[in-house]
Design a protein around this motif. Structure first.
Motif, short mmCIF file in Angstrom:
data_model
loop_
_atom_site.label_atom_id
_atom_site.label_comp_id
_atom_site.label_asym_id
_atom_site.label_seq_id
_atom_site.Cartn_x
_atom_site.Cartn_y
_atom_site.Cartn_z
N SER A 1 0.81 -1.23 0.00
CA SER A 1 0.00 0.00 0.00
C SER A 1 0.84 1.27 0.00
CB SER A 1 -0.91 0.02 1.23
OG SER A 1 -0.13 0.11 2.42
N ASN A 2 2.16 1.10 0.27
CA ASN A 2 3.04 2.25 0.41
C ASN A 2 2.54 3.20 1.51
OD1 ASN A 2 5.38 3.68 -0.28
ND2 ASN A 2 4.29 5.00 -1.73
N GLY A 3 1.89 2.58 2.50
CA GLY A 3 1.38 3.36 3.62
C GLY A 3 0.13 4.16 3.33
N MET A 4 -0.47 3.93 2.16
CA MET A 4 -1.65 4.70 1.76
C MET A 4 -2.91 3.83 1.83
SD MET A 4 -0.32 7.63 1.03
CE MET A 4 -1.63 8.47 0.13
N ALA A 5 -4.04 4.47 2.10
CA ALA A 5 -5.31 3.76 2.15
C ALA A 5 -5.76 3.39 0.74
CB ALA A 5 -6.38 4.63 2.82
N VAL A 6 -6.56 2.33 0.64
CA VAL A 6 -7.17 1.92 -0.62
C VAL A 6 -8.68 2.12 -0.50
CG1 VAL A 6 -7.61 0.00 -2.20
CG2 VAL A 6 -5.36 0.25 -1.13
N SER A 7 -9.27 2.83 -1.46
CA SER A 7 -10.69 3.15 -1.38
C SER A 7 -11.38 2.85 -2.71
CB SER A 7 -10.90 4.64 -1.04
OG SER A 7 -10.25 4.99 0.15
N GLY B 1 -15.78 -3.80 2.47
CA GLY B 1 -17.02 -3.50 1.77
C GLY B 1 -17.91 -2.55 2.55
N PHE B 2 -17.87 -2.63 3.87
CA PHE B 2 -18.70 -1.75 4.69
C PHE B 2 -18.18 -0.32 4.69
CE2 PHE B 2 -19.82 0.13 8.85
CZ PHE B 2 -21.21 0.06 8.75
N LEU B 3 -16.87 -0.16 4.86
CA LEU B 3 -16.27 1.17 4.92
C LEU B 3 -15.92 1.70 3.53
CD1 LEU B 3 -13.81 0.65 7.92
CD2 LEU B 3 -16.08 1.70 7.98
N GLU B 4 -15.81 0.79 2.56
CA GLU B 4 -15.39 1.09 1.19
C GLU B 4 -13.98 1.66 1.13
OE1 GLU B 4 -18.19 3.05 -1.33
OE2 GLU B 4 -19.93 2.14 -0.35
N ASN B 5 -13.21 1.42 2.18
CA ASN B 5 -11.79 1.75 2.18
C ASN B 5 -11.10 0.94 3.27
OD1 ASN B 5 -10.90 3.54 4.67
ND2 ASN B 5 -13.00 4.15 4.12
N VAL B 6 -9.79 0.84 3.18
CA VAL B 6 -9.03 0.11 4.18
C VAL B 6 -7.70 0.82 4.39
CG1 VAL B 6 -8.04 -1.45 2.43
CG2 VAL B 6 -8.05 -2.14 4.83
N GLN B 7 -7.32 0.94 5.66
CA GLN B 7 -6.05 1.56 6.02
C GLN B 7 -4.98 0.47 6.16
OE1 GLN B 7 -5.62 4.89 6.32
NE2 GLN B 7 -7.79 5.33 5.96
N PRO B 8 -3.71 0.80 5.96
CA PRO B 8 -2.64 -0.20 6.11
C PRO B 8 -2.54 -0.78 7.52
CG PRO B 8 -1.83 1.74 4.95
CD PRO B 8 -3.19 2.09 5.46
N VAL B 9 -3.03 -0.03 8.51
CA VAL B 9 -2.94 -0.50 9.90
C VAL B 9 -4.26 -1.09 10.39
CG1 VAL B 9 -1.10 1.09 10.52
CG2 VAL B 9 -3.49 1.84 10.73
N THR B 10 -5.21 -1.29 9.48
CA THR B 10 -6.49 -1.89 9.88
C THR B 10 -6.25 -3.26 10.51
OG1 THR B 10 -7.73 -0.75 8.14
CG2 THR B 10 -8.69 -2.78 9.02
N GLY B 11 -6.90 -3.51 11.64
CA GLY B 11 -6.77 -4.80 12.32
C GLY B 11 -5.69 -4.86 13.36
N SER B 12 -4.92 -3.78 13.54
CA SER B 12 -3.86 -3.78 14.55
C SER B 12 -4.46 -3.96 15.95
CB SER B 12 -3.08 -2.46 14.50
OG SER B 12 -2.39 -2.33 13.29
#
Length: 338
Positions: A156-162, A252-263
């Motif tokens: 992700s290069n530290g960037m969110a995917v949306s 799918g719920f947020l329509e985006n994900v952060q690289p640290v999601t789930g920490s």
């Protein structure tokens, strides 16, 4: 003859009395957690008029659905006397992979299947390294926790995917994440389906019997012909695939994900399973107990939010609940052994 039979009849009758049945229920871990859930519900209802309203209950169930899916997978792993610390990282990684592929234009159904297989494969890898390397699963999955998190950051290069706003991308995943049936979130329906499948698999199949056998005594299980290695790898694969499923639904719920999601999510998962009565030493546990543990954590957090309590105290109280569950588990185990 009559004098010999009557005491037996009286004893049988007393065992079937409501008081005896209640005592038997309370001596089970699930019964103790259920009582704690009901007690907390009563307390929060008395302190906040919003707690027991239909919108809040529906919201609470949706909030715990993904934690519940993750915890069901972790139940299999903990019952075989192992632990998987990588589920939080895999949760975030799966959402990122799914999001990246969907944004790149890959068809949705193949993406879902691919990510589920990826989660199962990573879980199986955890099990394989643990068995073949003779390494404690705590160390193995601690390593994969950092490895997967690092790969997530690199990709992700530290960037969110949306997902592009209003693009209509991923309708199936959005339905599973955001849809409703009779006012109930599809996420909750998904949790119910996963729980039913998990219950049948753990409590009604030969594989489930093998899971308890391996957790209770791995050496004895191997002697009687149980494929202990395959059972362990399969348990890890189940945990991995469910972590991948939950990660995709979250995306799918947020329509985006952060690289640290789930920490840190793995700690909530382990806490819920332990609170639900699964023994860290293996050999004991249930899907129903895990769901109650998840519900208890959800009630504590939801109720404290309604009361305006800071997140710092929420974390503190969750820790207290885990310690209380461990103490109660020790007491009930001693009572049942008497």
């Amino acid at each position: 003859m009559v004098q010999d039979i009557n005491p037996q009849l009286r004893q049988t009758s007393s065992q079937r009395s409501p008081a005896a049945l209640l005592r038997k229920l309370l001596l089970t871990r699930e019964g103790g957690v259920l009582c704690a859930v009901l007690l907390l519900a009563v307390i929060f209802t008395a302190m906040s008029p919003v707690f027991m309203t239909a919108p809040n209950i529906i919201n609470l169930l949706r909030q715990i659905s993904l934690l519940g899916i993750l915890s069901i997978g972790a139940t299999f792993v903990l019952i075989i006397s192992e632990v998987d610390l990588s589920v939080g990282s895999l949760y975030g990684f799966s959402g990122l992979v799914a999001g990246s592929l969907l944004v790149a234009g890959v068809p949705e159904v193949p993406v879902i299947v691919l990510v589920l297989l990826l989660g199962a494969g990573i879980g199986a890898l955890n099990g394989g390294i643990t068995i073949l390397g003779g390494i404690p699963s705590f160390i193995t999955t601690l390593g994969t926790l950092y490895l997967i998190r690092g790969i997530t950051l690199v990709i992700s290069n530290g960037m969110a995917v949306s997902l592009p706003y209003g693009s209509g991308t991923a309708p199936v995943l959005k339905f599973l994440s955001q849809g409703q049936v009779f006012g109930l979130s599809i996420q909750v329906v998904l949790l119910i389906v996963v729980a039913l499948v998990g219950f049948v698999l753990l409590h009604r199949t030969t594989f489930g019997f093998h899971v308890f056998a391996v957790g209770g005594n791995e050496r004895a299980s191997r002697i009687i012909g149980v494929p202990t290695g395959l059972v362990k790898v399969t348990a890890f694969a189940i945990a991995g695939s469910l972590a991948a499923l939950a990660g995709m639904v979250n995306f799918g719920f947020l329509e985006n994900v952060q690289p640290v999601t789930g920490s840190g999510l793995e700690l909530d998962v382990i806490a819920a399973v332990i609170i639900g009565g699964t023994r860290l030493g293996g050999g004991q546990g249930s899907i129903a107990g895990t769901l109650l543990g998840v519900l208890l954590i959800g009630i504590v957090r939801n109720g404290l939010v309604l009361l305006g309590v800071t997140p710092f105290w929420q974390t503190t109280l969750i820790g207290a609940v885990v310690l209380a569950a461990a103490l109660i588990g020790g007491v009930t185990s001693k009572n049942r052994s008497k």
